[in-house]
Design a protein around this motif. Structure first.
Motif, PDB file in Angstrom:
ATOM      1  N   GLN A   1       0.787  -1.229   0.000  1.00 48.60           N
ATOM      2  CA  GLN A   1       0.000   0.000   0.000  1.00 48.60           C
ATOM      3  C   GLN A   1       0.825   1.289   0.000  1.00 48.60           C
ATOM      4  N   ASP A   2       1.778   1.368   0.941  1.00 56.89           N
ATOM      5  CA  ASP A   2       2.406   2.655   1.198  1.00 56.89           C
ATOM      6  C   ASP A   2       3.788   2.716   0.535  1.00 56.89           C
ATOM      7  N   PRO A   3       3.882   3.339  -0.662  1.00 59.63           N
ATOM      8  CA  PRO A   3       5.179   3.327  -1.335  1.00 59.63           C
ATOM      9  C   PRO A   3       6.242   4.092  -0.543  1.00 59.63           C
ATOM     10  N   PHE A   4       5.817   5.117   0.212  1.00 61.57           N
ATOM     11  CA  PHE A   4       6.791   5.950   0.930  1.00 61.57           C
ATOM     12  C   PHE A   4       7.582   5.141   1.955  1.00 61.57           C
ATOM     13  N   SER A   5       6.892   4.176   2.584  1.00 60.53           N
ATOM     14  CA  SER A   5       7.559   3.432   3.651  1.00 60.53           C
ATOM     15  C   SER A   5       8.635   2.477   3.117  1.00 60.53           C
ATOM     16  N   CYS A   6       8.640   2.256   1.797  1.00 60.70           N
ATOM     17  CA  CYS A   6       9.631   1.328   1.238  1.00 60.70           C
ATOM     18  C   CYS A   6      10.940   2.027   0.896  1.00 60.70           C
ATOM     19  N   TYR A   7      10.975   3.342   1.042  1.00 54.38           N
ATOM     20  CA  TYR A   7      12.195   4.086   0.690  1.00 54.38           C
ATOM     21  C   TYR A   7      12.778   4.719   1.936  1.00 54.38           C
ATOM     22  N   ASN A   8      14.103   4.737   1.992  1.00 55.07           N
ATOM     23  CA  ASN A   8      14.789   5.444   3.066  1.00 55.07           C
ATOM     24  C   ASN A   8      15.033   6.872   2.573  1.00 55.07           C
ATOM     25  N   PRO A   9      14.453   7.873   3.271  1.00 55.60           N
ATOM     26  CA  PRO A   9      14.544   9.243   2.758  1.00 55.60           C
ATOM     27  C   PRO A   9      15.973   9.756   2.626  1.00 55.60           C
ATOM     28  N   VAL A  10      16.905   9.115   3.327  1.00 57.33           N
ATOM     29  CA  VAL A  10      18.302   9.551   3.307  1.00 57.33           C
ATOM     30  C   VAL A  10      18.985   9.164   1.986  1.00 57.33           C
ATOM     31  N   PHE A  11      18.487   8.102   1.369  1.00 54.36           N
ATOM     32  CA  PHE A  11      19.129   7.605   0.138  1.00 54.36           C
ATOM     33  C   PHE A  11      18.297   7.952  -1.083  1.00 54.36           C
ATOM     34  N   LYS A  12      18.966   7.963  -2.220  1.00 53.56           N
ATOM     35  CA  LYS A  12      18.234   8.184  -3.470  1.00 53.56           C
ATOM     36  C   LYS A  12      17.287   7.004  -3.709  1.00 53.56           C
ATOM     37  N   ALA A  13      16.176   7.318  -4.397  1.00 48.00           N
ATOM     38  CA  ALA A  13      15.126   6.304  -4.543  1.00 48.00           C
ATOM     39  C   ALA A  13      15.621   5.085  -5.329  1.00 48.00           C
ATOM     40  N   ASP A  14      16.567   5.310  -6.272  1.00 48.07           N
ATOM     41  CA  ASP A  14      16.970   4.155  -7.092  1.00 48.07           C
ATOM     42  C   ASP A  14      17.841   3.160  -6.333  1.00 48.07           C
ATOM     43  N   ARG A  15      18.070   3.440  -5.054  1.00 47.04           N
ATOM     44  CA  ARG A  15      18.774   2.449  -4.226  1.00 47.04           C
ATOM     45  C   ARG A  15      17.997   1.122  -4.195  1.00 47.04           C
ATOM     46  N   VAL A  16      16.660   1.206  -4.375  1.00 53.05           N
ATOM     47  CA  VAL A  16      15.884  -0.050  -4.376  1.00 53.05           C
ATOM     48  C   VAL A  16      16.339  -0.973  -5.514  1.00 53.05           C
ATOM     49  N   PHE A  17      16.811  -0.376  -6.621  1.00 54.47           N
ATOM     50  CA  PHE A  17      17.332  -1.204  -7.720  1.00 54.47           C
ATOM     51  C   PHE A  17      18.699  -1.777  -7.346  1.00 54.47           C
ATOM     52  N   ALA A  18      19.534  -0.917  -6.718  1.00 56.17           N
ATOM     53  CA  ALA A  18      20.889  -1.361  -6.351  1.00 56.17           C
ATOM     54  C   ALA A  18      20.807  -2.580  -5.429  1.00 56.17           C
ATOM     55  N   MET A  19      19.777  -2.587  -4.567  1.00 57.24           N
ATOM     56  CA  MET A  19      19.647  -3.716  -3.630  1.00 57.24           C
ATOM     57  C   MET A  19      19.330  -5.010  -4.394  1.00 57.24           C
ATOM     58  N   ILE A  20      18.540  -4.882  -5.462  1.00 53.40           N
ATOM     59  CA  ILE A  20      18.236  -6.063  -6.282  1.00 53.40           C
ATOM     60  C   ILE A  20      19.513  -6.547  -6.977  1.00 53.40           C
ATOM     61  N   LYS A  21      20.306  -5.597  -7.453  1.00 54.55           N
ATOM     62  CA  LYS A  21      21.555  -5.981  -8.134  1.00 54.55           C
ATOM     63  C   LYS A  21      22.465  -6.754  -7.183  1.00 54.55           C
ATOM     64  N   GLN A  22      22.592  -6.172  -5.992  1.00 54.51           N
ATOM     65  CA  GLN A  22      23.462  -6.791  -4.983  1.00 54.51           C
ATOM     66  C   GLN A  22      23.034  -8.239  -4.695  1.00 54.51           C
ATOM     67  N   GLU A  23      21.710  -8.419  -4.588  1.00 51.95           N
ATOM     68  CA  GLU A  23      21.193  -9.718  -4.177  1.00 51.95           C
ATOM     69  C   GLU A  23      21.164 -10.733  -5.329  1.00 51.95           C
ATOM     70  N   TYR A  24      20.729 -10.253  -6.515  1.00 49.82           N
ATOM     71  CA  TYR A  24      20.461 -11.220  -7.585  1.00 49.82           C
ATOM     72  C   TYR A  24      21.422 -11.152  -8.768  1.00 49.82           C
ATOM     73  N   PHE A  25      22.027  -9.993  -8.996  1.00 52.49           N
ATOM     74  CA  PHE A  25      22.871  -9.865 -10.191  1.00 52.49           C
ATOM     75  C   PHE A  25      24.231  -9.259  -9.852  1.00 52.49           C
ATOM     76  N   PRO A  26      24.941  -9.802  -8.855  1.00 54.79           N
ATOM     77  CA  PRO A  26      26.183  -9.165  -8.427  1.00 54.79           C
ATOM     78  C   PRO A  26      27.251  -9.105  -9.525  1.00 54.79           C
ATOM     79  N   GLU A  27      27.153 -10.057 -10.473  1.00 54.93           N
ATOM     80  CA  GLU A  27      28.199 -10.121 -11.505  1.00 54.93           C
ATOM     81  C   GLU A  27      27.930  -9.190 -12.679  1.00 54.93           C
ATOM     82  N   MET A  28      26.726  -8.665 -12.782  1.00 54.47           N
ATOM     83  CA  MET A  28      26.363  -7.929 -14.001  1.00 54.47           C
ATOM     84  C   MET A  28      27.133  -6.614 -14.126  1.00 54.47           C
ATOM     85  N   GLY A  29      27.623  -6.345 -15.326  1.00 53.61           N
ATOM     86  CA  GLY A  29      28.391  -5.114 -15.574  1.00 53.61           C
ATOM     87  C   GLY A  29      27.502  -3.877 -15.501  1.00 53.61           C
ATOM     88  N   ARG A  30      28.145  -2.733 -15.326  1.00 58.93           N
ATOM     89  CA  ARG A  30      27.397  -1.479 -15.122  1.00 58.93           C
ATOM     90  C   ARG A  30      26.492  -1.133 -16.292  1.00 58.93           C
TER      91      ARG A  30
END
Ligand SMILES: Nc1ncnc2c1ncn2[C@@H]1O[C@H](COP(=O)(O)OP(=O)(O)OP(=O)(O)O)[C@@H](O)[C@H]1O
Length: 308
Positions: free
Chosen positions: A90-119
């Motif tokens: 429901q609440d999209p705001f609660s899924c983001y940490n206001p201190v970090f840029k919003a696209d950090r949610v993508f970086a977390m997916i990269k870290q977890e699932y695609f650590p080897e993928m090039g930039r």
């Protein structure tokens, strides 16, 4: 694809967990690829609990939930499951940490699932996912959450889920906190995802949203299915008194309505008053093709006593 079979959830509540609360009871339905199934019911009817069980955020107390025939509780790797099944809430705001840029949610997916993928490859993947939810990467990447609208944040979360090539999305009240103009955008997006073959479990208390978006509707009342079937049949020919009350209450926004058991003899029971040759599947009667309805009085209606 997803099948729930006799699923129940019992929470332990009260001091020292001494009391049981049956939030969901014997629920069975399925969600197929390319299909939106709405779970509709008033607050406390058990919708989110069902969504959470499908997402393995809480275990079922009884029954089984299978994905492609495999019991999800037996899938050892959560990571493997979440590659195919994701939730947006429901609440999209609660899924983001206001201190970090919003696209950090993508970086977390990269870290977890695609650590080897090039930039460069990763950047393409992010941009094509954003494209898939009709967001302009130039407008959202590098921004802080407070610089984006609720609709943009919600769509970024859906884009994040899509980066994993998921097959099932559990969308729990994802429209509720959006303003009217972004609502329709997100609803149309769900339509696009369905067209791409995704199965969507759409949890809502809002009947008009459910009617707009879903192929099939499951009406939950106090943790049990009151009625389910193709959306046009459930909305066009509601058989259970609870569904009728829900539908009748839509225009009367300021009138409080009571979800009471029908008094003895007050309402015909669509389950117990069925024609003798009506097929029955557990506690539901198939009143018309694939349109199922439960007892009006949760098994305690006068007709039930007569049949007993
Ligand atoms: N973790 C928990 N522990 C104990 N009881 C819970 C827990 N989570 C939910 N419940 C209870 O289970 C019942 C169903 O709750 P649930 O959140 O699934 O309903 P809902 O239909 O999603 O409601 P809403 O639309 O208000 O979110 C409610 O009575 C609720 O108080």
């Amino acid at each position: 694809m997803l099948r729930l079979d006799g699923v129940s959830k019992i929470y332990r509540v009260g001091a020292f967990g001494g009391r049981e609360l049956r939030a969901v009871s014997g629920v069975s339905f399925d969600v197929n690829p390319g299909e939106v199934v709405s779970l509709i019911g008033e607050s406390g009817s058990g919708k989110s609990t069902l969504g959470r069980m499908v997402l393995r955020l809480t275990p079922a107390s009884e029954g089984t939930i299978t994905f492609d025939g495999t019991d999800v509780s037996a899938i050892r790797s959560r990571k493997a499951y979440y590659r195919q099944v994701q939730g947006v809430f429901q609440d999209p705001f609660s899924c983001y940490n206001p201190v970090f840029k919003a696209d950090r949610v993508f970086a977390m997916i990269k870290q977890e699932y695609f650590p080897e993928m090039g930039r460069a490859e990763w950047r393409d993947r992010v941009e094509s996912s954003l494209d898939g939810v009709r967001l302009d990467p130039g407008q959202v990447l590098g921004k802080y959450p407070h610089q984006l609208s609720g609709g943009q944040l919600q769509r970024m979360l859906i884009a994040r889920a899509l980066m994993l090539d998921i097959r099932l999305l559990v969308a729990d009240e994802i429209i509720s906190m959006l303003d009217a103009s972004t609502r329709i955008d997100v609803l149309n997006l769900l339509g696009d995802l369905r067209a791409r073959g995704l199965g969507i479990l759409f949890v809502t208390h809002d009947l008009s949203l459910g009617n707009y978006v879903s192929d099939r509707t499951v009406v939950l009342r106090r943790g049990r299915i009151a009625e389910m079937g193709p959306t046009d049949r459930v909305f066009g020919n509601p058989l259970h008194p609870y569904t009728r009350t829900l539908l009748d209450s839509v225009p009367r926004l300021h009138t409080k309505w009571a979800d009471e058991e029908p008094a003895a003899g007050q309402t015909p029971c669509p389950f117990h008053d069925r024609a003798p040759d009506t097929p029955v599947r557990s506690d539901l009667a198939e009143a018309e093709k694939e349109h199922y309805v439960a007892c009006a009085g949760s098994g305690a209606c006068p007709a039930a006593k007569e049949t007993a």
